[in-house]
Design a protein around this motif. Structure first.
Motif, PDB file in Angstrom:
ATOM      1  N   GLU A  34       0.951  -1.630   0.541  1.00  0.00           N
ATOM      2  CA  GLU A  34      -0.020  -0.413  -0.369  1.00  0.00           C
ATOM      3  C   GLU A  34       0.833   1.104   0.259  1.00  0.00           C
ATOM      4  OE1 GLU A  34      -2.352  -0.498   3.441  1.00  0.00           O
ATOM      5  OE2 GLU A  34      -4.160  -1.759   2.127  1.00  0.00           O
ATOM      6  N   SER A  35       2.027   1.074   0.731  1.00  0.00           N
ATOM      7  CA  SER A  35       3.120   2.650   1.204  1.00  0.00           C
ATOM      8  C   SER A  35       3.747   2.509  -0.500  1.00  0.00           C
ATOM      9  CB  SER A  35       3.664   2.638   1.640  1.00  0.00           C
ATOM     10  OG  SER A  35       3.203   1.824   2.705  1.00  0.00           O
ATOM     11  N   VAL A  36       3.732   1.263  -1.208  1.00  0.00           N
ATOM     12  CA  VAL A  36       4.481   1.651  -2.585  1.00  0.00           C
ATOM     13  C   VAL A  36       4.156   2.382  -3.983  1.00  0.00           C
ATOM     14  CG1 VAL A  36       5.897   0.496  -4.175  1.00  0.00           C
ATOM     15  CG2 VAL A  36       5.892  -0.673  -1.864  1.00  0.00           C
ATOM     16  N   LEU A  37       2.511   1.723  -4.045  1.00  0.00           N
ATOM     17  CA  LEU A  37       1.093   2.722  -4.659  1.00  0.00           C
ATOM     18  C   LEU A  37       0.918   3.720  -4.446  1.00  0.00           C
ATOM     19  CD1 LEU A  37      -1.086  -0.102  -4.839  1.00  0.00           C
ATOM     20  CD2 LEU A  37       0.720  -0.266  -6.875  1.00  0.00           C
ATOM     21  N   ALA A  38       1.030   3.951  -2.630  1.00  0.00           N
ATOM     22  CA  ALA A  38       1.178   6.044  -2.960  1.00  0.00           C
ATOM     23  C   ALA A  38       2.031   6.527  -2.816  1.00  0.00           C
ATOM     24  CB  ALA A  38      -0.049   5.091  -1.461  1.00  0.00           C
ATOM     25  N   THR A 366       8.732   5.426  -8.839  1.00  0.00           N
ATOM     26  CA  THR A 366       9.932   5.674  -8.370  1.00  0.00           C
ATOM     27  C   THR A 366       9.418   7.007  -7.278  1.00  0.00           C
ATOM     28  OG1 THR A 366      11.081   5.004  -9.870  1.00  0.00           O
ATOM     29  CG2 THR A 366      12.447   6.661  -7.747  1.00  0.00           C
ATOM     30  N   ALA A 367       9.067   6.965  -6.458  1.00  0.00           N
ATOM     31  CA  ALA A 367       8.225   8.606  -6.116  1.00  0.00           C
ATOM     32  C   ALA A 367       9.634   9.447  -5.692  1.00  0.00           C
ATOM     33  CB  ALA A 367       8.128   8.288  -4.359  1.00  0.00           C
ATOM     34  N   GLY A 368       9.044  11.107  -5.565  1.00  0.00           N
ATOM     35  CA  GLY A 368       9.947  11.808  -5.092  1.00  0.00           C
ATOM     36  C   GLY A 368      10.263  12.274  -6.208  1.00  0.00           C
ATOM     37  N   LEU A 369      10.784  12.052  -7.782  1.00  0.00           N
ATOM     38  CA  LEU A 369      11.705  12.151  -8.549  1.00  0.00           C
ATOM     39  C   LEU A 369      10.753  12.098  -9.905  1.00  0.00           C
ATOM     40  CD1 LEU A 369      13.679   9.953  -7.163  1.00  0.00           C
ATOM     41  CD2 LEU A 369      14.931   9.922  -9.766  1.00  0.00           C
ATOM     42  N   ASP A 370      10.835  13.464 -10.433  1.00  0.00           N
ATOM     43  CA  ASP A 370      10.202  13.870 -11.961  1.00  0.00           C
ATOM     44  C   ASP A 370      11.080  13.365 -12.737  1.00  0.00           C
ATOM     45  OD1 ASP A 370       8.987  16.491 -10.389  1.00  0.00           O
ATOM     46  OD2 ASP A 370      10.008  16.871 -10.511  1.00  0.00           O
ATOM     47  N   ARG A 371      11.884  13.133 -12.828  1.00  0.00           N
ATOM     48  CA  ARG A 371      11.804  12.383 -13.951  1.00  0.00           C
ATOM     49  C   ARG A 371      13.589  11.849 -14.238  1.00  0.00           C
ATOM     50  NH1 ARG A 371      14.009  15.871 -19.250  1.00  0.00           N
ATOM     51  NH2 ARG A 371      15.371  17.636 -18.055  1.00  0.00           N
ATOM     52  N   ALA A 372      13.723  10.937 -14.819  1.00  0.00           N
ATOM     53  CA  ALA A 372      15.259  10.304 -14.556  1.00  0.00           C
ATOM     54  C   ALA A 372      16.583  11.032 -15.669  1.00  0.00           C
ATOM     55  CB  ALA A 372      15.971   9.307 -15.277  1.00  0.00           C
ATOM     56  N   ALA A 373      17.325  11.948 -15.246  1.00  0.00           N
ATOM     57  CA  ALA A 373      18.369  13.344 -15.867  1.00  0.00           C
ATOM     58  C   ALA A 373      18.579  12.243 -16.757  1.00  0.00           C
ATOM     59  CB  ALA A 373      19.560  13.350 -14.875  1.00  0.00           C
ATOM     60  N   PRO A 374      18.674  13.142 -18.262  1.00  0.00           N
ATOM     61  CA  PRO A 374      18.463  12.912 -19.285  1.00  0.00           C
ATOM     62  C   PRO A 374      19.743  12.118 -20.032  1.00  0.00           C
ATOM     63  CG  PRO A 374      17.718  15.014 -19.606  1.00  0.00           C
ATOM     64  CD  PRO A 374      18.681  14.619 -18.142  1.00  0.00           C
ATOM     65  N   GLU A 375      21.489  11.952 -19.454  1.00  0.00           N
ATOM     66  CA  GLU A 375      22.359  11.684 -19.757  1.00  0.00           C
ATOM     67  C   GLU A 375      22.107  10.085 -19.011  1.00  0.00           C
ATOM     68  OE1 GLU A 375      25.255  11.266 -16.472  1.00  0.00           O
ATOM     69  OE2 GLU A 375      24.038  13.014 -15.649  1.00  0.00           O
ATOM     70  N   TYR A 376      20.951   9.592 -18.153  1.00  0.00           N
ATOM     71  CA  TYR A 376      21.023   8.292 -18.506  1.00  0.00           C
ATOM     72  C   TYR A 376      20.464   7.641 -19.238  1.00  0.00           C
ATOM     73  CZ  TYR A 376      22.633   9.281 -13.777  1.00  0.00           C
ATOM     74  OH  TYR A 376      24.171   9.727 -13.047  1.00  0.00           O
ATOM     75  N   ALA A 377      19.120   7.809 -20.233  1.00  0.00           N
ATOM     76  CA  ALA A 377      18.666   7.357 -21.271  1.00  0.00           C
ATOM     77  C   ALA A 377      17.692   6.148 -21.016  1.00  0.00           C
ATOM     78  CB  ALA A 377      19.235   7.244 -22.852  1.00  0.00           C
ATOM     79  N   ILE A 378      16.871   6.004 -19.449  1.00  0.00           N
ATOM     80  CA  ILE A 378      16.177   4.939 -19.404  1.00  0.00           C
ATOM     81  C   ILE A 378      14.929   5.548 -19.039  1.00  0.00           C
ATOM     82  CG2 ILE A 378      18.375   3.439 -18.337  1.00  0.00           C
ATOM     83  CD1 ILE A 378      16.677   4.530 -14.840  1.00  0.00           C
ATOM     84  N   ASP A 379      14.340   4.291 -19.060  1.00  0.00           N
ATOM     85  CA  ASP A 379      12.736   4.755 -19.474  1.00  0.00           C
ATOM     86  C   ASP A 379      12.024   4.709 -17.486  1.00  0.00           C
ATOM     87  OD1 ASP A 379      10.025   4.689 -19.340  1.00  0.00           O
ATOM     88  OD2 ASP A 379       9.600   3.604 -19.954  1.00  0.00           O
ATOM     89  N   LEU A 380      12.477   5.756 -16.337  1.00  0.00           N
ATOM     90  CA  LEU A 380      12.654   5.736 -15.191  1.00  0.00           C
ATOM     91  C   LEU A 380      11.031   5.986 -15.654  1.00  0.00           C
ATOM     92  CD1 LEU A 380      13.618   5.238 -12.368  1.00  0.00           C
ATOM     93  CD2 LEU A 380      14.089   7.827 -12.621  1.00  0.00           C
ATOM     94  N   VAL A 381      10.092   5.649 -14.366  1.00  0.00           N
ATOM     95  CA  VAL A 381       8.455   5.396 -14.012  1.00  0.00           C
ATOM     96  C   VAL A 381       8.910   6.288 -12.845  1.00  0.00           C
ATOM     97  CG1 VAL A 381       6.473   4.209 -13.583  1.00  0.00           C
ATOM     98  CG2 VAL A 381       7.916   2.681 -14.783  1.00  0.00           C
ATOM     99  N   VAL A 382       8.138   7.492 -12.957  1.00  0.00           N
ATOM    100  CA  VAL A 382       7.654   8.111 -11.926  1.00  0.00           C
ATOM    101  C   VAL A 382       6.012   9.180 -12.045  1.00  0.00           C
ATOM    102  CG1 VAL A 382       9.632   9.427 -12.466  1.00  0.00           C
ATOM    103  CG2 VAL A 382       8.419  10.018 -13.913  1.00  0.00           C
ATOM    104  N   ASP A 383       6.017   9.603 -10.783  1.00  0.00           N
ATOM    105  CA  ASP A 383       4.414   9.998 -11.359  1.00  0.00           C
ATOM    106  C   ASP A 383       3.378   9.458 -10.689  1.00  0.00           C
ATOM    107  OD1 ASP A 383       5.285  12.682 -12.558  1.00  0.00           O
ATOM    108  OD2 ASP A 383       4.690  12.948 -13.583  1.00  0.00           O
ATOM    109  N   ARG A 384       3.264   8.149 -11.441  1.00  0.00           N
ATOM    110  CA  ARG A 384       2.313   7.471 -10.718  1.00  0.00           C
ATOM    111  C   ARG A 384       2.336   5.389 -10.970  1.00  0.00           C
ATOM    112  NH1 ARG A 384       0.945  11.027 -14.978  1.00  0.00           N
ATOM    113  NH2 ARG A 384      -0.528  11.153 -13.737  1.00  0.00           N
ATOM    114  N   PRO A 385       1.908   4.387 -10.476  1.00  0.00           N
ATOM    115  CA  PRO A 385       2.020   3.682 -10.823  1.00  0.00           C
ATOM    116  C   PRO A 385       1.689   3.375 -13.069  1.00  0.00           C
ATOM    117  CG  PRO A 385       1.021   3.633  -8.639  1.00  0.00           C
ATOM    118  CD  PRO A 385       1.197   4.864  -9.148  1.00  0.00           C
ATOM    119  N   ARG A 386       2.689   2.345 -13.196  1.00  0.00           N
ATOM    120  CA  ARG A 386       1.915   2.400 -14.273  1.00  0.00           C
ATOM    121  C   ARG A 386       1.424   0.607 -14.993  1.00  0.00           C
ATOM    122  NH1 ARG A 386       6.723   3.156 -18.517  1.00  0.00           N
ATOM    123  NH2 ARG A 386       6.721   5.631 -17.809  1.00  0.00           N
ATOM    124  N   PRO A 387       0.287   0.610 -16.089  1.00  0.00           N
ATOM    125  CA  PRO A 387       0.538  -1.109 -16.626  1.00  0.00           C
ATOM    126  C   PRO A 387       1.143  -1.516 -16.472  1.00  0.00           C
ATOM    127  CG  PRO A 387      -0.900   0.820 -17.302  1.00  0.00           C
ATOM    128  CD  PRO A 387      -0.546   1.807 -16.845  1.00  0.00           C
TER     129      PRO A 387
END
Length: 419
Positions: A34-38, A366-387
């Motif tokens: 529950e904490s992870v989802l929230a 990944t809570a608390g982050l807006d996005r991954a720094a562009p230099e890393y070029a990874i699809d970091l899931v932020v903001d909310r859970p994704r299907p």
């Protein structure tokens, strides 16, 4: 016959039928999930002692854990907090799996744990007694409570598990290594393995030992202290707690009519070469070997639970390994440990989280982050859970000094964990 004792073509199916969690995000798998989802963080200013004079003041502490309420009273003064956590998590896992150890052959049950710091708080207390009051004040249990294998012994004694027992001391990678060993034990005759690990290094002695790496965040604001793959990353936050898993053969689970969270499909481990060797880190090759062991291609992976060091150089190396295997932004990446801190010997929590995510069909953010720094070029899931796409996950872990591990898990048939 291989060096591991497994005959060619005789690898069985290892499934996880029970989870036990003691973590900064909550006690119990459901509360943790529950904490992870929230995106509810368990990080905060250290309260177990006054951290004012220390460079690190933020950590992930397990809330509301009272040992005497969860551990047999006579064992509490004989053992350290990391063993208290382990006994509580192991009990939860067995209850969750609906396993009665008394109904199984004692030599068919094994215990494999991961350990990192051992009983630092217990050891510190006894050393204080030694230097302040003299040797007669040092308790007899000092000889074992600090020991990194103390948890394995206590869990096996508590539940009458007299099969193969062991401990892996590989820092953060140990949680995955313990599960890799669990699968191996099932293939060599064990019916059930209680596996995982916990850590409790948030004492003055334990914290000082951790700061020697130079990789811990010294930020005072819990919201900014642990930001892996972020331009503002400045190290990681330590945490306490962990998870235990009941791992058994698919045959055993079917015989008990037990549902399972998922299957341990593939595992690999390696060790980074010295930094001055000129050779690259081994993470990419370890990922490829874990996928090959699982008989999967990169496109078959639905998400990656990252090691997420928070140390810029190590984040860069992990991102390069991921893009090298999956391509630029080729797979959803998540780092739920930003809610708990890095748990060292308790890193099996990442596997538990991955299995819960697979059961729910989502990639946690990944809570608390807006996005991954562009230099890393990874699809970091932020903001909310994704299907979630493919119902498989790759979990990564790296330990201080070069330990590197990867575990591939697939979804099972248990779906009762979604809040």
């Amino acid at each position: 016959m291989s060096a591991s004792g497994i005959r060619a073509g005789h690898r069985g199916t290892a499934v996880v039928t029970g989870l036990g969690v003691v973590a900064p995000t909550g006690i119990g798998a459901r509360r943790h999930w529950e904490s992870v989802l929230a995106g509810k963080s368990g990080l905060g200013r250290i309260t177990r002692f006054d951290p004012a004079g220390y460079p690190v003041r933020v950590a992930g502490e397990v809330p509301g854990f009272v040992a005497k309420e969860r551990v047999p009273g006579r064992i509490v003064p004989q053992t350290d907090r990391f063993t208290h956590f382990a006994l509580a998590a192991a009990e939860q896992a067995l209850d969750d799996a609906a396993v009665d150890p008394q109904a199984l052959p004692e030599y068919a049950m094994a215990v494999v744990t991961a350990s990192s710091s051992g009983g630092t708080e217990f050891g510190q207390r006894e050393m204080e007694r030694l230097y302040q009051q003299g040797p007669s004040w040092v308790g007899a249990y000092q000889s074992i409570a600090w020991f990194y294998a103390a948890t394995t012994g206590q869990v096996s004694i508590r539940h009458g598990m007299r099969g193969p027992c062991g401990v892996l001391c590989c820092e953060q990678a140990g949680g995955l290594d313990a599960l890799g060993q669990s699968r191996r034990l099932l293939d060599t005759g064990s019916e059930l393995v209680l596996s995982g690990g916990t850590d409790a290094s948030l004492s003055p002695y334990g914290l000082v030992a951790q700061t020697m790496t130079g990789e811990l965040s010294t930020a005072d604001d819990p919201a900014c202290a642990y930001l892996p793959f972020d331009a503002a990353a400045s190290g990681f936050v330590p945490g306490e707690g962990g998870a235990f898993l009941v791992v058994e053969t698919a045959t055993s689970a079917r015989a008990r009519e037990a549902q399972h969270y998922g299957e341990l499909l593939g595992y690999a481990a390696g060790f980074d070469p010295p930094a001055d060797s000129g050779r690259p880190p081994v993470l990419a090759s370890v990922i490829r070997r874990a996928l090959a062991d699982a008989r999967l291609d990169p496109a078959d992976i639905g998400m990656v639970v990252a090691d997420a060091s928070g140390v810029p150089g190590r984040d860069r190396a992990e991102a390069q390994a991921l893009t090298g295997v999956f391509g630029v932004r080729g797979v959803p990446v998540t780092a739920p440990k930003v809610l708990t801190g890095r748990l060292y010997g308790g890193a099996a929590l990442d596997v538990a989280t991955a299995l819960l995510a697979l059961s729910a069909g989502v990639v946690p953010h990944t809570a608390g982050l807006d996005r991954a720094a562009p230099e890393y070029a990874i699809d970091l899931v932020v903001d909310r859970p994704r299907p979630l796409g493919p119902r498989t996950a790759l979990v990564l872990a790296r330990g201080h000094g070069g330990f590197t591990s990867a575990l591939v898990v697939a979804a099972g048939n248990r779906t009762d964990v979604t809040p």
